[in-house]
Motif scaffolding. Sequence first.
Motif, mmCIF file in Angstrom:
data_model
loop_
_atom_site.group_PDB
_atom_site.id
_atom_site.type_symbol
_atom_site.label_atom_id
_atom_site.label_comp_id
_atom_site.label_asym_id
_atom_site.label_seq_id
_atom_site.Cartn_x
_atom_site.Cartn_y
_atom_site.Cartn_z
ATOM 1 N N ASN A 159 0.790 -1.089 -0.053
ATOM 2 C CA ASN A 159 -0.062 0.036 0.080
ATOM 3 C C ASN A 159 0.748 1.371 -0.021
ATOM 4 N N GLY A 160 2.087 1.259 0.000
ATOM 5 C CA GLY A 160 2.813 2.253 -0.019
ATOM 6 C C GLY A 160 3.689 2.374 1.123
ATOM 7 N N PRO A 161 4.778 3.284 1.325
ATOM 8 C CA PRO A 161 5.479 3.526 2.644
ATOM 9 C C PRO A 161 4.556 3.920 3.908
ATOM 10 N N ARG A 162 4.948 3.343 5.031
ATOM 11 C CA ARG A 162 4.301 3.752 6.254
ATOM 12 C C ARG A 162 5.521 3.885 7.396
ATOM 13 N N PHE A 163 5.061 4.669 8.455
ATOM 14 C CA PHE A 163 5.979 5.016 9.444
ATOM 15 C C PHE A 163 5.902 4.086 10.435
ATOM 16 N N HIS A 164 6.967 3.710 11.172
ATOM 17 C CA HIS A 164 7.304 2.775 12.288
ATOM 18 C C HIS A 164 8.037 3.231 13.320
ATOM 19 N N SER A 165 7.711 3.101 14.298
ATOM 20 C CA SER A 165 8.544 3.827 15.804
ATOM 21 C C SER A 165 8.882 2.641 16.522
ATOM 22 N N ASP A 166 10.726 2.480 16.401
ATOM 23 C CA ASP A 166 11.015 1.503 17.500
ATOM 24 C C ASP A 166 11.756 2.027 18.791
ATOM 25 N N THR A 167 11.101 1.802 19.889
ATOM 26 C CA THR A 167 11.613 2.214 21.152
ATOM 27 C C THR A 167 12.851 1.594 21.482
ATOM 28 N N LEU A 168 13.784 2.310 21.573
ATOM 29 C CA LEU A 168 15.256 2.115 21.868
ATOM 30 C C LEU A 168 15.422 2.300 23.522
ATOM 31 N N LEU A 169 14.900 3.382 23.962
ATOM 32 C CA LEU A 169 15.356 3.618 25.586
ATOM 33 C C LEU A 169 14.269 4.248 26.018
ATOM 34 N N SER A 170 13.791 3.925 27.308
ATOM 35 C CA SER A 170 12.874 4.388 27.915
ATOM 36 C C SER A 170 13.509 4.603 29.420
ATOM 37 N N VAL A 171 13.215 6.021 29.921
ATOM 38 C CA VAL A 171 13.583 6.293 31.221
ATOM 39 C C VAL A 171 12.555 6.724 31.974
ATOM 40 N N THR A 172 12.196 6.213 33.229
ATOM 41 C CA THR A 172 11.205 6.422 34.061
ATOM 42 C C THR A 172 11.700 6.832 35.488
ATOM 43 N N PRO A 173 11.096 7.764 36.187
ATOM 44 C CA PRO A 173 11.319 7.836 37.675
ATOM 45 C C PRO A 173 11.372 6.615 38.362
ATOM 46 N N ALA A 174 12.203 6.325 39.386
ATOM 47 C CA ALA A 174 12.724 5.535 40.126
ATOM 48 C C ALA A 174 11.309 5.335 41.275
ATOM 49 N N HIS A 175 10.796 6.657 41.365
ATOM 50 C CA HIS A 175 9.830 6.720 42.468
ATOM 51 C C HIS A 175 8.932 7.769 41.967
ATOM 52 N N PRO A 176 7.737 7.208 40.922
ATOM 53 C CA PRO A 176 6.900 8.352 40.432
ATOM 54 C C PRO A 176 6.182 8.989 41.419
ATOM 55 N N GLY A 177 6.071 10.368 40.964
ATOM 56 C CA GLY A 177 5.427 11.313 41.914
ATOM 57 C C GLY A 177 4.386 12.040 41.144
ATOM 58 N N GLY A 178 4.021 11.706 39.978
ATOM 59 C CA GLY A 178 2.925 12.491 39.359
ATOM 60 C C GLY A 178 3.422 13.884 38.890
ATOM 61 N N ASP A 179 4.453 14.313 39.036
ATOM 62 C CA ASP A 179 4.815 15.641 38.436
ATOM 63 C C ASP A 179 6.021 15.412 37.683
#
Length: 534
Positions: A159-179
């Motif tokens: 159907n033609g070219p399509r975009f694809h996103s590969d997640t390489l790195l995800s960084v999160t807070p060790a102690h989520p605080g909501g802000d």
Amino acid sequence: MLSPENEAAAQMQAASLWQFVHLKTPLFPHSAALEVIQKLSVSPGEDLKQVAKRLRKELASHGVHMQHTAALDAAARIAGHKGWFDAAKKQEQPHRLTAYTVTNANINQSPMAEWDNVRPLMRSICEAWHRDHGTTVFEVKPSRNCLLIAAQTVLADENGPRFHSDTLLSVTPAHPGGDAEWLQGVQPSIEALRRCLEETGKATLDGVAVIQASDSMDDAMHSELVLRQGSHELDLGFELARGDEVECWAQLELALEGDCTKAVIDETDGTWILGNRRFMWDVATIRPKHEYGPQLSTKNLNVEASKRLFRRYQLTTGRTPGALRAKQAAKQLEFLGAPAERYRVDLHRLLRELNLKGLEWDDYCEIAGETVAMDSLLPTGFIIGLIQYLDLPDPSIAFARPPRSELALATDDKLLNVLLPRVSHVRYRIAKDISEDSKTAVKVAIEELSSSIWVRMMGGGNGFVSEKDALPQLVYSDDGRNLLGALADENLVVYVGVLPYLKRIDKMERIENSLPFAFGHSLYLDIDQVGAVV
């Protein structure tokens, strides 16, 4: 052979080692210290105790015999610390961040103390991906609970070219605080990654411009670029594109249609001037004013930021001419992103529906196996379960419509332009005292708007329409203006908000054991006469 940057780092480490050893062994030459450092090849964040063991062995081969405690002190100095006790004190700091890297479908988890510790990981994983896949666009996407680094790939199918996103790195807070406080200090690491990719001609890092232009990372996750086109200095222009820089550049390329007119930057306001056309840059930031009411602020990109953005545009188009592709999909902002934890419901309607089934509130809670107070603000999961149990024909009617005081008066089309690419449905209320002719005109205008939203959804990078058939953003730029014009003709104004939208999915189309609804947002319009009391 080491790169110039790695060579400079090795020289600094060798100088630290030589100064430490030279005090006790004056005949120890600097060339030997450099040779030891090159053989050690210390990795960022490597355990200094292991470095010390290897260091003792390498120094012994040069006739320098060192005790373990002294080797620990030397290893710490090589790593940039004042000594072993200074390094040990820093290593005792609890980690603030958790980094998840994706390699060969395996997810690796690493605790990190500061963003400085994440920086070499950002660089190494992007460089490795670029080397293996030839990717030319990477993305940085901040949100309240996560910072993502992804590789943007264009896939080809029948159907033609399509975009694809590969997640390489995800960084999160060790102690989520909501802000967004945990994101403080990330900007230098993002800029270092941008220089590594862009200044060396490898790739473009998309999403940087709003981070550079925003006062905080909290602002950045609510913001996007807006590109306007005008014909002369006093012309405010019409909206050409919105999103991050690569999408806006791609839309600009579509508008230029191969026009190679040399660009000039207006030193007074940062406008890009190409022939007789002027291209102006804004940053639009949208936040929730109330639960369902949006609040928009817009500022011009200043001269220095505009120049910086133009230089990056030149680097991108110069590296791979004609490679910019428009994704069409709206940038994901923190506002109107993932479902909220709680929503306000039409409690009277829900109680009435329960009564029709012969149930009281506590009866349903017992059936659901949950104890939830009877309140207008309810947990999202509980609401979904209740809607399923009641089998409402229109599941979205469970959500309460906001009062006008919580909505935003649309004095121009800027707010609508932000919301329209991010909604999939329109709900509206027309004041009772409006004439039937005006109501008919309003309904026609809203039907036209709804049709445009549907067409945009079908071609919005969601897989329904291929890239070659997708329409440029410019096609939809007058949607908000047309609605406001139709209302103005009837002496009407509109107050704008957003509501949760649940679309029922046919059983044959959904995955087994999945929810029978797709979640989205409705544009909510409250329409009344000019001068009506709020």
